[in-house]
Design an enzyme around this catalytic site. Sequence first.
Site, mmCIF file in Angstrom:
data_model
loop_
_atom_site.group_PDB
_atom_site.id
_atom_site.type_symbol
_atom_site.label_atom_id
_atom_site.label_comp_id
_atom_site.label_asym_id
_atom_site.label_seq_id
_atom_site.Cartn_x
_atom_site.Cartn_y
_atom_site.Cartn_z
ATOM 1 C CG HIS A 207 -0.176 0.050 2.300
ATOM 2 N ND1 HIS A 207 0.371 -0.505 3.315
ATOM 3 C CD2 HIS A 207 -0.110 1.393 2.624
ATOM 4 C CE1 HIS A 207 0.865 0.116 3.969
ATOM 5 N NE2 HIS A 207 0.866 0.784 4.406
HETATM 6 C C1 UD1 Z 1 -1.840 5.397 5.800
HETATM 7 C C2 UD1 Z 1 -0.328 6.118 7.408
HETATM 8 C C3 UD1 Z 1 0.250 4.393 6.496
HETATM 9 C C4 UD1 Z 1 -0.395 3.321 6.901
HETATM 10 C C5 UD1 Z 1 -1.517 3.503 6.245
HETATM 11 C C6 UD1 Z 1 -2.023 1.611 6.446
HETATM 12 C C7 UD1 Z 1 0.421 8.449 7.022
HETATM 13 C C8 UD1 Z 1 0.375 9.503 5.917
HETATM 14 N N1 UD1 Z 1 -0.153 6.822 6.563
HETATM 15 O O1 UD1 Z 1 -1.570 5.668 4.729
HETATM 16 O O2 UD1 Z 1 1.434 4.875 7.463
HETATM 17 O O3 UD1 Z 1 1.388 2.285 6.656
HETATM 18 O O4 UD1 Z 1 -2.367 4.279 6.373
HETATM 19 O O5 UD1 Z 1 -3.408 1.620 5.975
HETATM 20 O O6 UD1 Z 1 -1.002 8.462 7.514
HETATM 21 N N2 UD1 Z 1 -8.702 5.151 1.915
HETATM 22 C C9 UD1 Z 1 -10.199 4.355 2.226
HETATM 23 N N3 UD1 Z 1 -11.407 3.881 3.228
HETATM 24 C C10 UD1 Z 1 -10.165 4.097 4.417
HETATM 25 C C11 UD1 Z 1 -8.842 5.055 4.780
HETATM 26 C C12 UD1 Z 1 -8.575 4.747 3.429
HETATM 27 O O7 UD1 Z 1 -11.088 3.955 0.929
HETATM 28 O O8 UD1 Z 1 -10.827 4.022 5.316
HETATM 29 C C13 UD1 Z 1 -8.280 5.283 0.902
HETATM 30 C C14 UD1 Z 1 -8.976 7.093 0.642
HETATM 31 O O9 UD1 Z 1 -8.731 6.636 -1.232
HETATM 32 C C15 UD1 Z 1 -7.518 7.401 1.542
HETATM 33 C C16 UD1 Z 1 -6.081 6.016 0.464
HETATM 34 O O10 UD1 Z 1 -7.015 4.947 1.006
HETATM 35 O O11 UD1 Z 1 -7.435 8.198 0.624
HETATM 36 C C17 UD1 Z 1 -5.305 6.803 1.491
HETATM 37 O O12 UD1 Z 1 -5.866 6.340 2.924
HETATM 38 P P1 UD1 Z 1 -4.153 7.367 3.910
HETATM 39 O O13 UD1 Z 1 -5.152 7.871 5.326
HETATM 40 O O14 UD1 Z 1 -4.155 8.775 3.847
HETATM 41 O O15 UD1 Z 1 -3.334 7.002 4.217
HETATM 42 P P2 UD1 Z 1 -2.786 5.067 3.971
HETATM 43 O O16 UD1 Z 1 -2.264 4.776 2.329
HETATM 44 O O17 UD1 Z 1 -4.027 4.381 4.232
#
Ligand code: UD1
Length: 364
Positions: A207
Amino acid sequence: MSIRVMNIVGARPNFMKIAPIIDAIRKRTDLEQILVHTGQHYDEAMSDAFFRDLELPRPDENLNVGSGTHAEQTARIMLAFEPVLLKYRPDWVLVVGDVNSTLACTLVSSKLNTRVCHVEAGLRSFDRSMPEEINRLVTDTLADLLLTPSRDADLNLLREGIHPDRIRFVGNVMIDTLYRVLPKTASCDILERLGLEEHNFCVVTMHRPSNVDNPVLFPRQLAAIAEIASDCPCVFPIHPRTRARIREFGLEDLVNETAGLKLIEPLGYLDFLALFSRARLVLTDSGGLQEETSVLGIPCLTMRENTERPVTVKEGTNRLVGTDPDTILAAAREALSVGRRPPAQIEYWDGKASERIVEALISM
Ligand code: UD1
């Protein structure tokens, strides 16, 4: 008068770290606690499932910030968190890990002169292109009490000029959760549900933006995983970001037409532990999984150029293989031929880190 601790969670890897801390605080009459969920992760599979599996209490406050760019997400958490901090006025704000919620709540608390305790302090990948590295550096600079999971983390902090009085080596709190939940996996039927045979499949997770957002590299990495899947079935619980990139880069056919490759929705903690603890090999770019596989003796290939968790390479089952698809494929074939390793015995990764965390909090 009891000491009031405000625990912060936001994203998936935070939930496993906070659960044993909440339990340890609950046992003390001299401590009271509040749980704040920033809402950085919000889906059933990314958040609610973990609250259920880990028996976490309902958050006292949910900031519901959701997704966004780093600036948007961090700023939204800060704006929403400030009034919550002022409402409860805790003696300590306790943050875990290195996600945007960790950084945002630390920044707000420090500015309001509230003491911050950082659990999992001192980890460094020395790669500032990684968003988590920025979060770690800023959080550790500001936090008043830095609780480290391994000795190398203490050295990193000392090297940055942090006073030793602010640092305590407490061990790895995520392993507390692993040991607590592991017995429950015996009755979990995830392998039957997925049609897998114990010790005869790989678990894949990816991811990191540095891998999955790269339109040249990620398709080739996925092709390498498809090749591995022709030797040994691969289960790939898919993060929402990765799912979106597979669609965007037109990789759905590759994924659907590879017989041994099974893409599934992200799993809750219990199902995921039951799954990877019975795997022959794990391929990942996650941070926590490098630690969990080490403790269980499962070979782990980390598809990154660096790790902030070097103890898992030195003393555990982790091997850094980098991001090149050919290297990943060769390393996987080699690891599959070797199989399981003895579980690592890493100092203070003993299921008692949460007790030491509470001791450290009350002694400051
Ligand atoms: C975040 C953390 C990362 C961790 C990861 C675990 C930061 C900078 N990064 O990254 O360190 O390893 O979580 O998962 O904080 N989304 C959904 N549903 C959700 C959450 C996210 O669909 O419940 C999608 C959204 O499109 C979002 C993308 O995932 O834009 C990324 O989510 P985000 O919280 O920005 O960062 P992660 O890549 O999950």
